[in-house]
Design a protein around this motif. Structure first.
Motif, PDB file in Angstrom:
ATOM      1  N   PRO A   1       2.613  -4.426   3.521  1.00 15.98           N
ATOM      2  CA  PRO A   1       3.599  -3.355   3.691  1.00 15.98           C
ATOM      3  C   PRO A   1       2.980  -2.006   3.366  1.00 15.98           C
ATOM      4  O   PRO A   1       2.220  -1.872   2.405  1.00 15.98           O
ATOM      5  CB  PRO A   1       4.698  -3.719   2.682  1.00 15.98           C
ATOM      6  N   ILE A   2       3.288  -1.009   4.176  1.00 13.20           N
ATOM      7  CA  ILE A   2       2.741   0.335   3.994  1.00 13.20           C
ATOM      8  C   ILE A   2       3.895   1.270   3.668  1.00 13.20           C
ATOM      9  O   ILE A   2       4.857   1.371   4.428  1.00 13.20           O
ATOM     10  CB  ILE A   2       2.018   0.820   5.259  1.00 13.20           C
ATOM     11  N   LEU A   3       3.800   1.968   2.533  1.00 14.22           N
ATOM     12  CA  LEU A   3       4.806   2.932   2.141  1.00 14.22           C
ATOM     13  C   LEU A   3       4.173   4.320   2.195  1.00 14.22           C
ATOM     14  O   LEU A   3       3.165   4.570   1.548  1.00 14.22           O
ATOM     15  CB  LEU A   3       5.317   2.630   0.729  1.00 14.22           C
ATOM     16  N   VAL A   4       4.764   5.222   2.976  1.00 13.11           N
ATOM     17  CA  VAL A   4       4.233   6.570   3.170  1.00 13.11           C
ATOM     18  C   VAL A   4       5.172   7.560   2.499  1.00 13.11           C
ATOM     19  O   VAL A   4       6.358   7.614   2.817  1.00 13.11           O
ATOM     20  CB  VAL A   4       4.103   6.902   4.670  1.00 13.11           C
ATOM     21  N   PHE A   5       4.622   8.338   1.568  1.00  6.21           N
ATOM     22  CA  PHE A   5       5.399   9.354   0.857  1.00  6.21           C
ATOM     23  C   PHE A   5       4.876  10.725   1.279  1.00  6.21           C
ATOM     24  O   PHE A   5       3.692  11.021   1.111  1.00  6.21           O
ATOM     25  CB  PHE A   5       5.262   9.163  -0.650  1.00  6.21           C
ATOM     26  N   CYS A   6       5.742  11.545   1.848  1.00  8.01           N
ATOM     27  CA  CYS A   6       5.346  12.876   2.303  1.00  8.01           C
ATOM     28  C   CYS A   6       6.497  13.845   2.040  1.00  8.01           C
ATOM     29  O   CYS A   6       7.547  13.455   1.531  1.00  8.01           O
ATOM     30  CB  CYS A   6       4.972  12.864   3.787  1.00  8.01           C
ATOM     31  N   SER A   7       6.288  15.109   2.398  1.00  7.69           N
ATOM     32  CA  SER A   7       7.291  16.116   2.070  1.00  7.69           C
ATOM     33  C   SER A   7       7.273  17.244   3.080  1.00  7.69           C
ATOM     34  O   SER A   7       6.218  17.634   3.591  1.00  7.69           O
ATOM     35  CB  SER A   7       7.032  16.685   0.666  1.00  7.69           C
ATOM     36  N   HIS A   8       8.455  17.802   3.339  1.00 11.48           N
ATOM     37  CA  HIS A   8       8.555  18.996   4.173  1.00 11.48           C
ATOM     38  C   HIS A   8       7.941  20.208   3.467  1.00 11.48           C
ATOM     39  O   HIS A   8       7.583  21.184   4.124  1.00 11.48           O
ATOM     40  CB  HIS A   8      10.022  19.285   4.502  1.00 11.48           C
ATOM     41  N   GLY A   9       7.831  20.142   2.148  1.00 13.64           N
ATOM     42  CA  GLY A   9       7.254  21.247   1.402  1.00 13.64           C
ATOM     43  C   GLY A   9       5.740  21.194   1.290  1.00 13.64           C
ATOM     44  O   GLY A   9       5.135  22.076   0.675  1.00 13.64           O
TER      45      GLY A   9
ATOM     46  N   ILE B   1       0.858  -1.187   0.000  1.00 10.39           N
ATOM     47  CA  ILE B   1       0.000   0.000   0.000  1.00 10.39           C
ATOM     48  C   ILE B   1       0.892   1.234   0.000  1.00 10.39           C
ATOM     49  O   ILE B   1       1.827   1.329   0.797  1.00 10.39           O
ATOM     50  CB  ILE B   1      -0.905   0.012   1.247  1.00 10.39           C
ATOM     51  N   LEU B   2       0.599   2.173  -0.898  1.00 10.59           N
ATOM     52  CA  LEU B   2       1.302   3.457  -0.930  1.00 10.59           C
ATOM     53  C   LEU B   2       0.307   4.565  -0.633  1.00 10.59           C
ATOM     54  O   LEU B   2      -0.689   4.724  -1.344  1.00 10.59           O
ATOM     55  CB  LEU B   2       1.952   3.692  -2.296  1.00 10.59           C
ATOM     56  N   VAL B   3       0.551   5.323   0.429  1.00  8.41           N
ATOM     57  CA  VAL B   3      -0.270   6.493   0.736  1.00  8.41           C
ATOM     58  C   VAL B   3       0.606   7.720   0.524  1.00  8.41           C
ATOM     59  O   VAL B   3       1.665   7.862   1.132  1.00  8.41           O
ATOM     60  CB  VAL B   3      -0.845   6.433   2.164  1.00  8.41           C
ATOM     61  N   ALA B   4       0.156   8.604  -0.367  1.00  5.32           N
ATOM     62  CA  ALA B   4       0.959   9.753  -0.782  1.00  5.32           C
ATOM     63  C   ALA B   4       0.289  11.041  -0.338  1.00  5.32           C
ATOM     64  O   ALA B   4      -0.843  11.328  -0.733  1.00  5.32           O
ATOM     65  CB  ALA B   4       1.140   9.759  -2.298  1.00  5.32           C
ATOM     66  N   GLY B   5       0.973  11.803   0.503  1.00  3.95           N
ATOM     67  CA  GLY B   5       0.432  13.067   0.983  1.00  3.95           C
ATOM     68  C   GLY B   5      -0.867  12.896   1.740  1.00  3.95           C
ATOM     69  O   GLY B   5      -1.743  13.758   1.674  1.00  3.95           O
ATOM     70  N   SER B   6      -1.006  11.792   2.472  1.00  4.91           N
ATOM     71  CA  SER B   6      -2.271  11.465   3.136  1.00  4.91           C
ATOM     72  C   SER B   6      -2.220  11.794   4.619  1.00  4.91           C
ATOM     73  O   SER B   6      -1.356  11.282   5.339  1.00  4.91           O
ATOM     74  CB  SER B   6      -2.584   9.974   2.970  1.00  4.91           C
ATOM     75  N   PRO B   7      -3.153  12.624   5.108  1.00  5.06           N
ATOM     76  CA  PRO B   7      -3.204  12.904   6.550  1.00  5.06           C
ATOM     77  C   PRO B   7      -3.829  11.739   7.297  1.00  5.06           C
ATOM     78  O   PRO B   7      -4.918  11.286   6.958  1.00  5.06           O
ATOM     79  CB  PRO B   7      -4.088  14.157   6.624  1.00  5.06           C
ATOM     80  N   LEU B   8      -3.135  11.256   8.301  1.00  4.96           N
ATOM     81  CA  LEU B   8      -3.635  10.151   9.114  1.00  4.96           C
ATOM     82  C   LEU B   8      -3.631  10.488  10.602  1.00  4.96           C
ATOM     83  O   LEU B   8      -4.353   9.881  11.385  1.00  4.96           O
ATOM     84  CB  LEU B   8      -2.793   8.888   8.871  1.00  4.96           C
ATOM     85  N   SER B   9      -2.824  11.443  10.986  1.00  2.20           N
ATOM     86  CA  SER B   9      -2.766  11.903  12.378  1.00  2.20           C
ATOM     87  C   SER B   9      -3.004  13.409  12.355  1.00  2.20           C
ATOM     88  O   SER B   9      -2.087  14.202  12.169  1.00  2.20           O
ATOM     89  CB  SER B   9      -1.405  11.561  13.000  1.00  2.20           C
TER      90      SER B   9
END
Length: 745
Positions: free
Chosen positions: A312-320, A181-189
């Motif tokens: 497997p969970i892959l989380v893609f996020c960014s400081h920007g 599973i890939l979650v991209a730019g997803s708010p979870l908390s």
């Protein structure tokens, strides 16, 4: 010879750019009207075929499953797990995940995966709820699985932004449907963050909670206009919204128009949500923050527990990313687990990648600055599941010229998965205990305000609301007017089109060295700086107001909060059933430690060697692919079985390494030829990953001795000075090893 006048030249150029700029706005308005008139508007850059219509389900929804056709010149491998990209329904229409050729869908097709897209229509079905949407997505995934019986593994599913939390909820209640599973730019908390940046998390408290969403839905006669969500996004960065984006078009109007119009087609594609949907999103997620705390219950009583996810969970996020900063994308890990060991006992593999600068939308579009991450993820998704349970960070390493070992041919980067601890997540920034109390107060007060509104005000608002009034209100929304008012529906804009044609024929642009053009850019930067200063001051004031209001003891007491006690050290979600399961699982693994044959011996040996490194990279994955490909046709090893084998052997080493290694000689083939082939396999894998670490070299020498038949493992270490032998130059023939009969354990 006539000498040009810089001022006159600039005035002519500026006037011409002004006319052309207004024409671009006119084109944008016409494009908006055409897009809104479509039955199923989207911005996908790919052709597709509708496979399943959510409107035909027992609980109909406005979602659909589309099969994406392969790109010209590319072919799909039916053995590869299919990709499913789910787009966010956060105010805009569908398609951002396939917005460009190098978007998520394009990257998946390039890697040879069959690809599917889950999109939606602008209008929700009557009575549609978030739970209905989740159940529909389950039906879509079941359909994809049925269409690909030859696929090696379950579908690889991608959830962008708000689609990410819906995907995680579904994976928690139907874990058997999913591969990686890939979650991209997803708010979870949703409460997570750091002070001084990204103040969007304070908005719910400053507005008094979710009652405003209920009011907006009542005005919309039971529907929530997604344009309000778009406005929230735009208000985060006023300098870009009100100046930079438009000035960029004006200053480069001769070249920038196509790119601007392409993006605005999606940005202006507003959609609606049912009142029940937005109320769930605000109450349960944005304000309530219940997802990561196992506080969401479905209509059948099922509690959503993200610990139930087995993929497997892959989380893609960014400081920007100012909409979903890394703290909101990763903070749920701290909410759910007390340590990496706790995470491992639940059998979870979580990988995260934090980009330094890419913005929220660039995460999905796979813009140039994030393309390398998407390429590497798509290329390695199938084997990510082979990683032992734990927490990893995906680190991309640039290949050096001529470095054939750094990645596959043609790749500019190699990906490496490095083990991390919860402290690495905490280092990104977390709330203090006092901050958590403030958000808890917001959640309580929000419920009170919502109930008061629904009891005393909502009946009156709904009495005066109807479809006609609701539609007028939607069309008059500023986010919609900024498109429609510049279209040809405005009679004054029709003249602009004719003027623009004449201007293009007589275009006389000035160079960047024109002193007045230079002055224009200076003024533009000053306007940007002024708007940025306004934003920073506004955000600081909002944060201080939030902290002061909800930090007041009186407010917290009125919210029903008791005496402040920091209980964050208490394990979250620990239960007797899980502890009993763990003990049973440990006992089962202990009983299997002496069982197995060459496959188990090879896997255990490689894991033992690599455990000190606490990392894996795609070079090792490539070797594992090659090994698995060489298995004889009469003894195939499905990818899911391979993953299970790796995980079992990892856990055996984790719970009792001494016993696991003592049993290894019982599993190694007896004849010298099979042992020699097995040793070649081990050397090939170890060589691909490197043996720079002394402990890895020591363990390699120890395993070499075992497979060479030079010693038996007795739980003692091999000679610390032992040097690893040079790997054999040719690839191993695995058939000689895996067809060897197992010895009794």
């Amino acid at each position: 010879m006539n000498k040009s006048n810089p001022l006159l030249d600039y005035l002519v150029d500026s006037w011409q750019r002004g006319v052309l700029f207004l024409d671009v706005l006119r084109q944008r308005g016409n494009q908006y009207e055409e897009h809104q008139a479509k039955t199923a508007p989207h911005v996908l850059a790919f052709s597709g075929e509708l496979v399943m219509d959510g409107r035909t389900l027992p609980r109909p929804v406005n979602y659909g499953l589309v099969r994406i056709e392969p790109l010209e010149g590319t072919s799909l491998d039916p053995r590869k797990a299919p990709f499913i990209v789910i787009d966010p329904r956060a105010g805009h229409g569908p398609g951002i995940g396939g917005f460009k050729a190098d978007s998520e869908i394009g990257v998946a097709l390039k890697a040879g995966h069959p690809c599917y897209f889950i999109g939606f229509l602008p209008e929700p079905m009557p009575g549609q709820t978030i739970e209905d949407v989740i159940r529909a997505e389950a039906a879509f995934i079941e359909k994809v699985i049925a269409l690909h019986p030859q696929a090696d593994g379950k579908p690889i599913t991608v959830g962008n932004c708000q689609a990410g939390w819906a995907l995680m909820m579904l994976a928690a209640i139907r874990p058997e449907l999913f591969g990686p599973i890939l979650v991209a730019g997803s708010p979870l908390s949703y409460w997570a963050g750091v002070r001084g940046v990204n103040p969007m998390r304070y908005t719910g408290g400053l507005l008094g909670g979710s009652w405003l969403a209920a009011l907006t839905s009542d005005i919309g006669n039971g529907k929530f206009d997604g344009a309000w969500l778009v406005s929230n996004f735009e208000n985060l960065n006023p300098s870009n919204t009100y100046w930079s984006k438009l000035y960029n078009v004006y200053s480069k109007v001769d070249t920038e128009a196509p790119r601007f119009l392409e993006f605005e087609r999606w940005w202006g594609g507003h959609v609606n949500l049912n009142a029940e949907e937005i109320q769930f999103i605000v109450d349960e997620l944005f304000v309530g923050n219940k997802l990561a705390r196992n506080g969401i219950a479905l209509s059948d009583g099922t509690t959503i527990n993200l610990r139930n996810i087995r993929s497997p969970i892959l989380v893609f996020c960014s400081h920007g990313d100012n909409i979903t900063p890394p703290q909101q994308a990763l903070g749920w890990i701290l909410d759910l687990y007390d340590s990496v060991e706790d995470l491992q006992t639940h059998g979870q593999t979580i990988i995260y990648c934090v980009h330094e600068s890419i913005g929220h939308l660039g995460i999905f579009v796979s813009a140039k600055v994030a393309r390398k991450e998407h390429d590497e993820f798509a290329s390695n998704m199938d084997f990510i599941g082979v990683l032992p349970p734990g927490l990893y960070e995906a680190v991309l390493i640039a290949r050096e010229a001529g470095d054939a070992s750094a990645g596959r041919d043609g790749d500019a980067y190699s990906i490496r998965f490095e083990a991390r601890t919860l402290d690495d997540i905490r280092a990104l920034g977390t709330n203090t205990f006092e901050d958590e109390r403030r958000f808890e107060a917001v959640a309580h007060i929000s419920n009170v305000n919502r109930d008061l509104y629904k009891t005393f005000a909502s009946p009156w608002i709904r009495a005066f609301s109807n479809d006609t009034v609701a539609e007028i209100m939607r069309q008059m929304h500023p986010a919609r007017l900024q498109f429609s008012m510049w279209s040809d529906k405005n009679p004054f804009m029709r003249v602009i089109g004719e003027m623009a044609e004449k201007v293009r024929a007589e275009r006389a642009p000035v160079g960047d060295d024109n002193p007045f053009r230079v002055m224009e850019k200076v003024v533009s930067r000053q306007i940007e700086s002024g708007l940025d200063a306004y934003r920073d001051t506004r955000d600081k004031m909002l944060e201080q107001a939030f902290l002061a209001c909800y930090g007041a003891p009186t407010v917290q007491a009125l919210a029903g909060l008791g005496v402040a006690t920091d209980d964050r050290a208490r394990p979250r979600g620990t239960n007797v059933e899980h502890q009993q399961f763990i003990q049973e699982r440990i006992a089962d693994l202990r009983a299997k430690i002496t069982k197995g044959g060459p496959r188990e011996a090879l896997t255990r040996s490689l894991l033992y060697i690599g455990m000190p490194r606490a990392a894996a990279d795609e070079r090792g994955f490539d070797v594992l692919r090659a090994i698995r490909a060489r298995l004889p046709a009469d003894q195939p090893l499905p990818l899911e079985e391979f993953r299970r084998l790796v995980r079992e052997q990892f856990f055996m080493l984790l719970i009792d390494q001494r016993a696991a290694m003592a049993a290894l000689p019982l599993m190694i083939p007896e004849d010298a030829a099979s042992r020699r082939v097995g040793l070649e396999v081990i050397r090939a894998v170890v060589r691909s990953a490197g043996i720079e670490m002394p402990e890895v070299a020591r363990r390699f020498a120890e395993i070499e001795a075992l497979w060479a038949g030079e010693s038996s493992h007795s739980g003692t270490r091999a000679d610390e000075s032992a040097k690893p032998r040079e790997p054999a130059p040719s690839g191993p023939d695995v058939k000689a090893v895996v067809t060897r009969p197992r010895r009794a354990g």
